[in-house]
Design a protein around this motif. Sequence first.
Motif, PDB file in Angstrom:
ATOM      1  N   ASN A  72       0.829  -1.207   0.000  1.00  0.00           N
ATOM      2  CA  ASN A  72       0.000   0.000   0.000  1.00  0.00           C
ATOM      3  C   ASN A  72       0.862   1.255   0.000  1.00  0.00           C
ATOM      4  O   ASN A  72       0.554   2.234  -0.693  1.00  0.00           O
ATOM      5  N   LEU A  76       1.133   4.368  -2.696  1.00  0.00           N
ATOM      6  CA  LEU A  76       1.021   5.792  -2.353  1.00  0.00           C
ATOM      7  C   LEU A  76       2.196   6.594  -2.902  1.00  0.00           C
ATOM      8  O   LEU A  76       2.027   7.729  -3.367  1.00  0.00           O
ATOM      9  N   TYR A  79       1.714   7.030  -6.540  1.00  0.00           N
ATOM     10  CA  TYR A  79       0.669   8.035  -6.748  1.00  0.00           C
ATOM     11  C   TYR A  79       1.231   9.442  -6.558  1.00  0.00           C
ATOM     12  O   TYR A  79       0.894  10.367  -7.307  1.00  0.00           O
ATOM     13  N   ALA A  87       0.440   2.757  -9.258  1.00  0.00           N
ATOM     14  CA  ALA A  87      -0.184   2.811  -7.934  1.00  0.00           C
ATOM     15  C   ALA A  87      -1.409   1.915  -7.875  1.00  0.00           C
ATOM     16  O   ALA A  87      -1.578   1.120  -6.941  1.00  0.00           O
ATOM     17  N   TRP A  91      -2.221  -1.481  -5.475  1.00  0.00           N
ATOM     18  CA  TRP A  91      -3.386  -1.550  -4.580  1.00  0.00           C
ATOM     19  C   TRP A  91      -4.298  -2.711  -4.940  1.00  0.00           C
ATOM     20  O   TRP A  91      -4.873  -3.354  -4.052  1.00  0.00           O
ATOM     21  N   ASP A 103      -6.588  -0.929   3.616  1.00  0.00           N
ATOM     22  CA  ASP A 103      -6.691   0.475   3.216  1.00  0.00           C
ATOM     23  C   ASP A 103      -6.664   0.641   1.704  1.00  0.00           C
ATOM     24  O   ASP A 103      -7.084   1.681   1.176  1.00  0.00           O
ATOM     25  N   ALA A 104      -6.154  -0.360   0.973  1.00  0.00           N
ATOM     26  CA  ALA A 104      -6.070  -0.252  -0.484  1.00  0.00           C
ATOM     27  C   ALA A 104      -7.452  -0.070  -1.102  1.00  0.00           C
ATOM     28  O   ALA A 104      -7.602   0.605  -2.123  1.00  0.00           O
ATOM     29  N   GLU A 106      -9.923   1.653   0.070  1.00  0.00           N
ATOM     30  CA  GLU A 106     -10.255   3.070   0.170  1.00  0.00           C
ATOM     31  C   GLU A 106      -9.483   3.890  -0.856  1.00  0.00           C
ATOM     32  O   GLU A 106     -10.023   4.816  -1.475  1.00  0.00           O
ATOM     33  N   TYR A 107      -8.192   3.546  -1.090  1.00  0.00           N
ATOM     34  CA  TYR A 107      -7.388   4.276  -2.071  1.00  0.00           C
ATOM     35  C   TYR A 107      -7.974   4.100  -3.488  1.00  0.00           C
ATOM     36  O   TYR A 107      -8.082   5.060  -4.250  1.00  0.00           O
ATOM     37  N   GLU A 110     -11.129   6.050  -3.858  1.00  0.00           N
ATOM     38  CA  GLU A 110     -10.858   7.485  -3.939  1.00  0.00           C
ATOM     39  C   GLU A 110     -10.458   7.886  -5.359  1.00  0.00           C
ATOM     40  O   GLU A 110     -10.872   8.938  -5.861  1.00  0.00           O
ATOM     41  N   VAL A 111      -9.669   7.037  -6.028  1.00  0.00           N
ATOM     42  CA  VAL A 111      -9.228   7.359  -7.389  1.00  0.00           C
ATOM     43  C   VAL A 111     -10.377   7.185  -8.376  1.00  0.00           C
ATOM     44  O   VAL A 111     -10.568   7.999  -9.285  1.00  0.00           O
TER      45      VAL A 111
END
Length: 482
Positions: A72, A76, A79, A87, A91, A103-104, A106-107, A110-111
């Motif tokens: 992860n 980041l 990114y 990135a 993830w 948490d991946a 959520e990443y 988000e993208v």
Amino acid sequence: MNCPRCNVAVAFTKNRCDNCGQELRSYRKTVSLSNSFYNLALSQAKVRDLSGAIVSLKQSLQFNKLNTSARNLLGLIYYEEGEIVAALSEWVLSKHYQDKDNDAEEYIREVQSNPNKLDTYNQTIKKYNTALQAAKHGDDDMAIIQLKKVVNLNPNFIRASQLLALLYMKTERRDNRARAYRLMRAAHKIDVTNTTTIRYLKELSDMKNKSSDPVVKAVEKEQENAKKASKLPSVEMDAYKTITPYKEERPSVMPFVNIIIGVIIGLAVMYFLVIPHMRATLASNANKNFKQYSENQAASDSDLSTLKDQNKSLQSQVEELQNKIKDLQGGDPTQVSGVQEVYDALIGAYDDYQKNKKADAADKLVKINADRLTSDVAKSCYDKIKKATYATATKKYFEEGRDAYNGTGSYSKRDYDKSIKLLEKSLSFDENNTDAIYFLGRCYQQKSDVEKAKSYYNKIVDNYPDSKRVSEAKRRLRELGE
């Protein structure tokens, strides 16, 4: 940590897995090295040493590819450097290895939550590739145009900034060198240890401390104006498309209006006159066809009912004749059920019993259908032989099956298939023989048929809780992960 073999949670200080016995010292050392490189990368990322952090994280993943925290963080960093595809790749892999509490997820959300932003990233990648190909073929001007758009859309895209700076330096013009210097200073703030950025800054060292130079000031003012303009919505123009001022005269509207009115009148006539007649004709034809179909169906159903009754009567007659033939000729060849064969087999079993061949007598007796014995004397003889021989037969076939399993006695090597046949034969004489049930489970476990092995072990645990084989069956079930 989890055991690499059976994935059971194990204390980090354990040297061996309690469940499967896997040796864990080497694995623990590997996990520790992976975590150490992750911690090093984290400290490097905090001071903007992104290139060093990438190297450390790749080493961490070489030791433990399941280290989702390292993967992860690597995503980041990619990114942050504008490498959106790299990135997302990291993830997605992280989410594959750890589906929950990651948490991946959520990443990625988000993208992907902003389609416009995602489309912008795609456009920057396409423009960068176009610029790279143009630069390779010597079309530096086109490459610079595309790269300026890329840097404007994604200022953190370090590779695009480096390529644009290189093309600026290639022109050997002072204003372009000043632009390259500004680009490299911005890239250096993102990643302070990027060797390419540092090398370009060293090449542009003559531009350092020249903030009072009119050319540098002009470049800085130009870039500030570009930043302000980038905040407003912009329309990209195709530089190679010729725009001519010629426009055709506007044609008269009335012919088109007349055509539209004619079409509307034609549709109205069709709707009120033609379509109702077509519907009536179709409905009449459908009624005629349905009536004919109903008559044919009724006739077919009547004939079918008559044939079914005749077939049922004939079938019952055939079954009655077959039962009589079985009684007279011997019945099913796999089971002694014919009247004559039943008594012949009973006499043979009694003869073996008198000769003290109890196993042979039991083999003959187990094939007899006892319901065919009509005489009380025959039933009494059957019960007497069964009581005297079945215990001997089940013990004999169990011992032979155990020898085939172990490769002892008359067997020079293990023969699991032969052992299964003998043990099943032992159970045909005594279905409560827990020793035979247990060794059947062992045979199927050795043949890697886990489901059958579990069924035999569970049969002992559930149906014979007082058996001496219960503890062994439970231990084998634990070995199989149950």
